[in-house]
Design a protein around this motif. Structure first.
Motif, mmCIF file in Angstrom:
data_model
loop_
_atom_site.group_PDB
_atom_site.id
_atom_site.type_symbol
_atom_site.label_atom_id
_atom_site.label_comp_id
_atom_site.label_asym_id
_atom_site.label_seq_id
_atom_site.Cartn_x
_atom_site.Cartn_y
_atom_site.Cartn_z
ATOM 1 N N ASN A 145 2.870 7.877 8.506
ATOM 2 C CA ASN A 145 2.393 6.646 7.857
ATOM 3 C C ASN A 145 2.640 6.376 6.562
ATOM 4 O O ASN A 145 3.066 5.370 6.129
ATOM 5 C CB ASN A 145 0.723 6.432 8.145
ATOM 6 N N GLY A 205 0.697 -1.164 0.088
ATOM 7 C CA GLY A 205 0.052 0.036 -0.131
ATOM 8 C C GLY A 205 0.856 1.139 0.018
ATOM 9 O O GLY A 205 2.002 1.243 0.260
ATOM 10 N N HIS A 210 5.277 3.488 4.947
ATOM 11 C CA HIS A 210 4.841 2.707 3.648
ATOM 12 C C HIS A 210 5.804 2.992 2.329
ATOM 13 O O HIS A 210 6.029 1.989 1.451
ATOM 14 C CB HIS A 210 3.397 3.092 2.985
ATOM 15 N N GLY A 263 -2.052 3.971 4.984
ATOM 16 C CA GLY A 263 -2.785 3.163 5.738
ATOM 17 C C GLY A 263 -4.284 3.652 5.552
ATOM 18 O O GLY A 263 -4.725 4.805 5.161
ATOM 19 N N VAL A 264 -5.357 2.696 5.700
ATOM 20 C CA VAL A 264 -6.773 2.814 5.510
ATOM 21 C C VAL A 264 -7.382 3.823 6.208
ATOM 22 O O VAL A 264 -8.577 4.441 6.022
ATOM 23 C CB VAL A 264 -7.477 1.512 5.233
ATOM 24 N N LEU A 265 -6.829 4.096 7.379
ATOM 25 C CA LEU A 265 -7.357 5.050 8.221
ATOM 26 C C LEU A 265 -7.154 6.620 7.962
ATOM 27 O O LEU A 265 -7.940 7.393 8.428
ATOM 28 C CB LEU A 265 -6.661 4.883 9.639
ATOM 29 N N TYR A 266 -6.566 6.652 7.076
ATOM 30 C CA TYR A 266 -6.111 8.309 6.637
ATOM 31 C C TYR A 266 -6.583 8.349 5.128
ATOM 32 O O TYR A 266 -6.632 7.673 4.361
ATOM 33 C CB TYR A 266 -4.840 8.320 6.783
ATOM 34 N N GLU A 267 -7.493 9.392 5.193
ATOM 35 C CA GLU A 267 -7.920 9.971 3.822
ATOM 36 C C GLU A 267 -7.408 11.168 3.329
ATOM 37 O O GLU A 267 -7.595 12.233 3.758
ATOM 38 C CB GLU A 267 -9.352 10.087 3.971
#
Length: 338
Positions: free
Chosen positions: A200, A167, A204, A170-174
């Motif tokens: 984050n 990725g 990555h 992270g999926v928590l951050y937009e």
């Protein structure tokens, strides 16, 4: 110099024209319906066939079809993707910055690590440090990218748990898409969790950047070392040392600037290598770049995407190579004289 620039620009235009001719001919080499390969439409209604045939000039000769293809490329009408049914130019605009960001950071690492190590290895070529650096460069040069990537994932992600395996963030951050470059978009955002998102994203980015930077770094070490050793044997270097200048003074005043001139040309060569290696790296780390998108398009037999991806990547590589060649000529008086 003006004549040289004109010749280079003419050569660039000729190469890009030949590239567009190759991309245009791919539509005839792909299996399936010609009209679907050109438009990207999965289903074409019978009443649309005549309209699209006239628009794409399929009822005329190859020259008229090629001219229509160039007009569509310049106007931004690149067709649709078979997989998503979205405009190809829009998809490329979303994916290309991710690949450029990864390649740019890997290129920076290769220069800031490879050039100093190459200089250190050239100062005392028979020393233990020089031999150690050369051995490290040969090891990194010979190591397969996919094996090195999996090894780092096993060590730092699965074993130690320090870094994520895949990725871009992270999926928590937009993060709102502004430029397409993740770090820049995070810095431009007004989110309260901007610092956490930046950290984050860096976590990555670390593993794929290191994997991608390994090969060009080893090339830069070997190239800088050979260039320094060649300059070190020149007559003006021996004259400077005979005047009483120590090794560091000769290196800084005379050797370094002349040895690093050929390194400028390596930017274009290493950039093309990075774009190629990025395809493998993006697949392993699930990096949402144009390399992974192009490989997925090959598996999906997404012929319009393959055609567009080839055109974009080749144009980018050719343009960067030509730009570095021109910059090398501007900075090198001997090249200008030739």
């Amino acid at each position: 110099m003006t004549l040289y620039l004109l010749r280079r620009l003419f050569l660039l235009a000729f190469v890009l024209l030949a590239l567009s001719l190759l991309a245009f001919s791919l539509a005839y080499m792909f299996p399936g319906d010609m009209l679907q390969n050109l438009t990207g439409l999965r289903y074409i209604a019978p009443e649309q066939v005549a309209v699209l045939t006239a628009e794409y000039r399929l009822d005329q000769g190859y020259l008229a079809q090629y001219i229509a293809y160039l007009q569509r490329i310049l106007s931004g009408n690149w067709g649709l993707s078979f997989a998503s049914q979205q405009p190809l130019l829009q998809e490329i605009g979303l994916l290309l910055p991710a690949t450029l960001e990864l390649a740019a950071y890997a290129l920076l690492i290769s220069f800031f690590a490879g050039i100093p190590l190459g200089i250190i290895a050239a100062v005392k070529p028979e020393g233990v440090i020089s031999k150690g650096i050369s051995a490290l460069a040969i090891t990194g040069y010979s190591m397969p990218v996919f094996w090195w990537a999996l090894l780092l994932i096993m060590l730092f992600s699965l074993g130690l748990g320090w870094l994520p395996t895949a990725g871009r963030i992270g999926v928590l951050y937009e993060v709102k898409h502004v430029t397409g470059f993740m770090l820049m978009d995070i810095l431009l955002s007004d989110s309260a969790h901007r610092n956490d998102a930046l950290l984050n994203a860096l976590r990555h980015m670390l593993l794929p950047t290191l994997v991608l930077a390994t090969y060009p770094t080893t090339v830069m070490i070997r190239f800088t070392k050979d260039s320094m050793l060649e300059v070190w044997e020149q007559s003006y270097i021996k004259t400077a040392r005979a005047k009483g200048l120590n090794r560091l003074q000769v290196l800084y005043r005379h050797g370094l600037r002349n040895a690093l001139l050929p390194v400028i040309r390596q930017i274009g060569l290493q950039f093309s290598t990075l774009i190629t290696l990025a395809m493998i790296t993006e697949v392993i780390f699930s990096w949402p770049g144009i390399g992974r998108w192009l490989i997925d398009s090959i598996y999906q037999r997404n012929y319009p995407a393959i055609q567009a991806g080839l055109l974009v990547i080749s144009t980018l590589v050719i343009s960067v190579n030509m730009l570095t060649e021109i910059l090398h000529t501007l900075f090198n008086p001997l090249a200008r004289k030739r």
